[in-house]
Each structure stands twice: as C-alpha cells, then as structure tokens.
Design a protein around this motif. Structure first.
Motif, PDB file in Angstrom:
ATOM      1  N   ALA A   1     -13.542  -7.452  -2.907  1.00 17.78           N
ATOM      2  CA  ALA A   1     -12.963  -6.638  -3.976  1.00 17.78           C
ATOM      3  C   ALA A   1     -12.354  -5.359  -3.423  1.00 17.78           C
ATOM      4  N   GLN A   2     -13.042  -4.719  -2.477  1.00 16.64           N
ATOM      5  CA  GLN A   2     -12.527  -3.473  -1.905  1.00 16.64           C
ATOM      6  C   GLN A   2     -11.264  -3.718  -1.097  1.00 16.64           C
ATOM      7  N   ARG A   3     -11.185  -4.857  -0.408  1.00  7.84           N
ATOM      8  CA  ARG A   3      -9.957  -5.195   0.329  1.00  7.84           C
ATOM      9  C   ARG A   3      -8.772  -5.301  -0.614  1.00  7.84           C
ATOM     10  N   VAL A   4      -8.997  -5.883  -1.786  1.00  3.02           N
ATOM     11  CA  VAL A   4      -7.914  -5.982  -2.764  1.00  3.02           C
ATOM     12  C   VAL A   4      -7.522  -4.590  -3.260  1.00  3.02           C
ATOM     13  N   VAL A   5      -8.518  -3.774  -3.583  1.00  5.06           N
ATOM     14  CA  VAL A   5      -8.232  -2.400  -4.021  1.00  5.06           C
ATOM     15  C   VAL A   5      -7.379  -1.673  -2.989  1.00  5.06           C
ATOM     16  N   ASP A   6      -7.705  -1.853  -1.725  1.00  6.60           N
ATOM     17  CA  ASP A   6      -6.990  -1.151  -0.656  1.00  6.60           C
ATOM     18  C   ASP A   6      -5.568  -1.672  -0.454  1.00  6.60           C
ATOM     19  N   SER A   7      -5.264  -2.854  -1.005  1.00 10.35           N
ATOM     20  CA  SER A   7      -3.992  -3.517  -0.696  1.00 10.35           C
ATOM     21  C   SER A   7      -3.089  -3.696  -1.907  1.00 10.35           C
ATOM     22  N   VAL A   8      -3.428  -3.095  -3.051  1.00 10.23           N
ATOM     23  CA  VAL A   8      -2.662  -3.322  -4.274  1.00 10.23           C
ATOM     24  C   VAL A   8      -2.179  -1.988  -4.842  1.00 10.23           C
ATOM     25  N   ARG A   9      -0.946  -1.985  -5.345  1.00  6.83           N
ATOM     26  CA  ARG A   9      -0.364  -0.779  -5.948  1.00  6.83           C
ATOM     27  C   ARG A   9       0.453  -1.165  -7.177  1.00  6.83           C
ATOM     28  N   SER A  10       0.547  -0.228  -8.130  1.00 11.19           N
ATOM     29  CA  SER A  10       1.262  -0.465  -9.382  1.00 11.19           C
ATOM     30  C   SER A  10       2.035   0.768  -9.807  1.00 11.19           C
ATOM     31  N   MET A  11       3.021   0.535 -10.684  1.00 18.35           N
ATOM     32  CA  MET A  11       3.728   1.627 -11.342  1.00 18.35           C
ATOM     33  C   MET A  11       4.354   1.083 -12.617  1.00 18.35           C
ATOM     34  N   GLY A  12       4.384   1.910 -13.673  1.00 19.24           N
ATOM     35  CA  GLY A  12       4.856   1.455 -14.967  1.00 19.24           C
ATOM     36  C   GLY A  12       5.967   2.316 -15.534  1.00 19.24           C
ATOM     37  N   VAL A  13       6.591   1.800 -16.609  1.00 14.61           N
ATOM     38  CA  VAL A  13       7.637   2.518 -17.326  1.00 14.61           C
ATOM     39  C   VAL A  13       7.441   2.289 -18.820  1.00 14.61           C
ATOM     40  N   ALA A  14       7.680   3.323 -19.608  1.00 16.77           N
ATOM     41  CA  ALA A  14       7.640   3.203 -21.063  1.00 16.77           C
ATOM     42  C   ALA A  14       9.020   3.455 -21.641  1.00 16.77           C
ATOM     43  N   LEU A  15       9.432   2.577 -22.557  1.00 20.06           N
ATOM     44  CA  LEU A  15      10.669   2.764 -23.298  1.00 20.06           C
ATOM     45  C   LEU A  15      10.396   3.345 -24.683  1.00 20.06           C
ATOM     46  N   ALA A  16       9.198   3.084 -25.213  1.00 21.41           N
ATOM     47  CA  ALA A  16       8.792   3.604 -26.510  1.00 21.41           C
ATOM     48  C   ALA A  16       7.273   3.635 -26.559  1.00 21.41           C
ATOM     49  N   ALA A  17       6.726   4.511 -27.377  1.00 15.11           N
ATOM     50  CA  ALA A  17       5.285   4.726 -27.445  1.00 15.11           C
ATOM     51  C   ALA A  17       4.597   3.661 -28.274  1.00 15.11           C
TER      52      ALA A  17
ATOM     53  N   GLY B   1      -2.723  -2.261 -13.413  1.00 15.11           N
ATOM     54  CA  GLY B   1      -2.531  -3.694 -13.245  1.00 15.11           C
ATOM     55  C   GLY B   1      -3.268  -4.316 -12.077  1.00 15.11           C
ATOM     56  N   GLY B   2      -3.546  -3.542 -11.034  1.00 16.54           N
ATOM     57  CA  GLY B   2      -4.287  -4.072  -9.905  1.00 16.54           C
ATOM     58  C   GLY B   2      -5.658  -4.595 -10.279  1.00 16.54           C
ATOM     59  N   THR B   3      -6.175  -4.142 -11.423  1.00 16.95           N
ATOM     60  CA  THR B   3      -7.480  -4.617 -11.886  1.00 16.95           C
ATOM     61  C   THR B   3      -7.492  -6.128 -12.058  1.00 16.95           C
ATOM     62  N   VAL B   4      -6.393  -6.692 -12.523  1.00 17.12           N
ATOM     63  CA  VAL B   4      -6.305  -8.142 -12.704  1.00 17.12           C
ATOM     64  C   VAL B   4      -6.490  -8.850 -11.365  1.00 17.12           C
ATOM     65  N   PHE B   5      -5.875  -8.313 -10.320  1.00 19.45           N
ATOM     66  CA  PHE B   5      -5.973  -8.925  -8.992  1.00 19.45           C
ATOM     67  C   PHE B   5      -7.392  -8.812  -8.439  1.00 19.45           C
ATOM     68  N   VAL B   6      -8.032  -7.665  -8.662  1.00 19.01           N
ATOM     69  CA  VAL B   6      -9.406  -7.481  -8.179  1.00 19.01           C
ATOM     70  C   VAL B   6     -10.342  -8.450  -8.890  1.00 19.01           C
ATOM     71  N   GLU B   7     -10.212  -8.539 -10.207  1.00 19.57           N
ATOM     72  CA  GLU B   7     -11.085  -9.432 -10.963  1.00 19.57           C
ATOM     73  C   GLU B   7     -10.890 -10.887 -10.560  1.00 19.57           C
ATOM     74  N   ARG B   8      -9.646 -11.267 -10.311  1.00 25.23           N
ATOM     75  CA  ARG B   8      -9.377 -12.658  -9.957  1.00 25.23           C
ATOM     76  C   ARG B   8      -9.918 -13.006  -8.573  1.00 25.23           C
ATOM     77  N   ILE B   9      -9.603 -12.212  -7.573  1.00 27.59           N
ATOM     78  CA  ILE B   9      -9.960 -12.571  -6.202  1.00 27.59           C
ATOM     79  C   ILE B   9     -11.446 -12.354  -5.947  1.00 27.59           C
ATOM     80  N   ALA B  10     -12.011 -11.271  -6.459  1.00 33.13           N
ATOM     81  CA  ALA B  10     -13.458 -11.078  -6.328  1.00 33.13           C
ATOM     82  C   ALA B  10     -14.213 -12.152  -7.115  1.00 33.13           C
ATOM     83  N   GLY B  11     -13.673 -12.513  -8.289  1.00 32.55           N
ATOM     84  CA  GLY B  11     -14.298 -13.575  -9.073  1.00 32.55           C
ATOM     85  C   GLY B  11     -14.307 -14.900  -8.341  1.00 32.55           C
TER      86      GLY B  11
END
Length: 333
Positions: A178-194, A152-162
């Motif tokens: 862009a690198q500053r955003v990469v260094d400052s963003v973290r994500s984690m996900g959960v799946a309930l079904a495939a 999900g951090g990709t969305v933030f990188v694309e937006r702010i670098a853009g």
C-alpha cells in the motif's frame, strides 16, 4: 436545490440502505453505528482492509467493498469524517486474525478519528497498521489537511493493497505494498461548476460562467488557479504537467491512468480528456498499461474531472489484474 432526496438529514442513511439492498450478494450494512462489510467478513487468516471518509464521493468507499479490495467501508455524513465509534466496530468486524490495515485519506478529521480508532482496536487485541493517501499535487495545504489531500489515488491503493491481502500477504507485507502505491501515485482535478451539499442547500463555492478552478479539492477546496474556461486539451495539459513533474515520469515508465468524473461530467467528455492524456504520455514514451475512465471518486454533482497516474512495476500490475468483485469495480471474478 433540486435533488432526488427526502430529508436532507437522512441522505446518508437512506443511500447506504439502498446500496445494501441493491448489492446484498456482496455486502452487509451495519446500521448502528453505520458501516459496510463484505458479505463473507471476517475472512479467516486474511488481512482486513478498512477505509472510509465523508459521504458524497460515491462509489468511494462502499462501492469498493468486496473480494480483492476493501473488507469494510465507514461512511461519515456528507463531506464529514466518520467517527471512531463507527471505525472501531468496522475494524473488529473484519479482523480474521491476521490484523487490519486502515487506508486513510489525508484530511484532518479522517486522520484523527482513524488514529483514535486504531488505538482502541489495538487495546481490544487487533493488530492495526495505517497508510496515509496524499496524492493531490495541486496544493501543499488546504482547508481540510496538513499537507497534500488524499483523492483519486485512494482507488489505486485500495485495489492493489486489497489484491495483496487476497493473495495472502501478511499485515506488514500488505502495508508495504500500500505504501509503495502511495509513493507512486499522483492526482490533480478541475472544477467547471460547484456541487451543493444537501443540508446546506446552496453551492459550495462560486464560479463565474466563464471560469474554472484548476486543482480543486473533492470538497470544493481552492486549487492552484482560477482561470478563464479553456478547451479540453488545454485543461488536460494543465492537469497532466504537474503530475508528470512530481512523479518525474521519464521514457520507459509504465503507468495506470484514471480519468475520473466528479459526478456531473458526461462520459464523452472524460474520454476526450483521456485521448489527450494518451497522446501526451505517448509523446514522452510513457506507456499506459491499464486505464479507468468514469466516476470512481466524485464530489456529489460537481461538474469537473480529475486525473490520476500511478507508475507501476510488474508486481503492481499483476496485483491490479487479479480478480476483483465489488459493486463499482469488477473483473476476473
């Protein structure tokens, strides 16, 4: 398998064709090799931004092509990296003389193919830089990566670098943002079904009715634990705690928060999760300055969600707030 498709082998081409027709005011679809550019590309004197990856994660990446975000998106087959033969013409098509930044999610195929494309584009006289997005705190290694996955951090990188590119920053400057955003963003996900990949026709992994996978990848890669189903607040806490620890969030920090659906989760459930995130961060005296709740980087119809947190400074926030006009993200324009 029940899906609104025709030939499973034609899903990506037909979907991108439909996307191009629906958003003809914003984008141009180049069918062979397949890539999408903003309608006015190349923008002379502006750094071009190119990203891409396997399809099935819509609206990432094509939905973020337009003013204030990407200049081009390169879709591979479902959950499969695009090829250099696609990435090279996408790169040259958006080169307005100021060079091009590749935003690459950390999956082995994406990394190798974007590296090859960058070398070939530079041989044609295009200055190319790259940033690697690796924001998933769930695992250090997966079936698809060496190191952390880009999610999900990709969305933030694309937006702010853009936004930085749109205001006129040079190639080194846009890359640094862009690198500053990469260094400052973290994500984690959960799946309930495939989810079910169309050409496979069967679910990509198995979960019992009373099981969930904490730390799942966007292709169904294994996470940290498979546990019994919990309520929304408990699951949200399990996603938030590792992010807070990894970012070392402390009192006074400012953030942008995204609660993202994986494709099969109702908005009402995502807002229940966001409510808990807001409560927990408030308890830490961490401020949520801006937020996104909805489907921004999906895994076909996977039932689940991901949480992304970016620690922001004032410049990042101002770039975030600047005009953006894409199919999936739009404000101030």
């Amino acid at each position: 398998m029940k899906k609104l498709i025709n030939d499973p082998r034609a899903v990506v081409n037909e979907s991108v064709e439909g996307f191009g027709i629906a958003h003809a005011d914003l984008v141009t679809v180049h069918p062979d090799p397949l890539f999408i550019t903003r309608k006015d590309a190349p923008v002379q004197g502006k750094v071009g931004l190119v990203s891409g990856g396997g399809s099935g994660h819509e609206p990432l990446h094509a939905g973020f092509v337009g003013r204030g975000m990407l200049d081009a998106a390169v879709p591979g087959a479902v959950f499969t990296s695009p090829t250099p033969d696609q990435i090279i013409p996408a790169t040259t098509a958006v080169n307005g003389g100021a060079g091009v930044l590749h935003i690459v999610k950390n999956y082995t195929g994406d990394v190798l193919n974007f590296e090859t494309a960058a070398e070939m584009a530079e041989a044609e006289g295009v200055a190319v830089r790259s940033v690697l997005v690796n924001d998933d705190v769930a695992v250090e290694d997966s079936l698809y990566t060496a190191g952390r996955r880009g999610v999900g951090g990709t969305v933030f990188v694309e937006r702010i670098a853009g936004a930085a590119a749109e205001r006129g920053d040079d190639l080194d400057g846009v890359t640094a943002v862009a690198q500053r955003v990469v260094d400052s963003v973290r994500s984690m996900g959960v799946a309930l079904a495939a989810c079910t990949v169309p050409h496979a026709g069967v679910p990509s992994f198995d979960l019992a009715e009373d099981e969930i996978e904490i730390g799942i990848g966007i292709h169904g890669e294994p996470g940290r634990h498979r546990i019994a189903m919990e309520d929304a607040d408990g699951i949200t806490q399990r996603l938030l705690d590792p992010i807070v620890a990894d970012l070392s969030l402390t009192s006074g920090d400012r953030t942008i928060v995204m609660v993202n659906g994986m494709g099969g989760t109702p908005a009402s459930e995502l807002y229940i999760m966001f409510r808990k995130v807001a409560q927990l961060l408030d308890g830490l005296s961490v401020t949520i300055e801006r937020s996104l709740v909805g489907n921004y980087i999906t895994a076909l119809e996977m039932q689940g969600a991901s949480l992304t947190i970016l620690r922001v400074d004032q410049e990042m926030l101002e770039l975030w707030d600047s005009p953006v006009h894409t199919a999936a993200l739009r404000w101030g324009a």
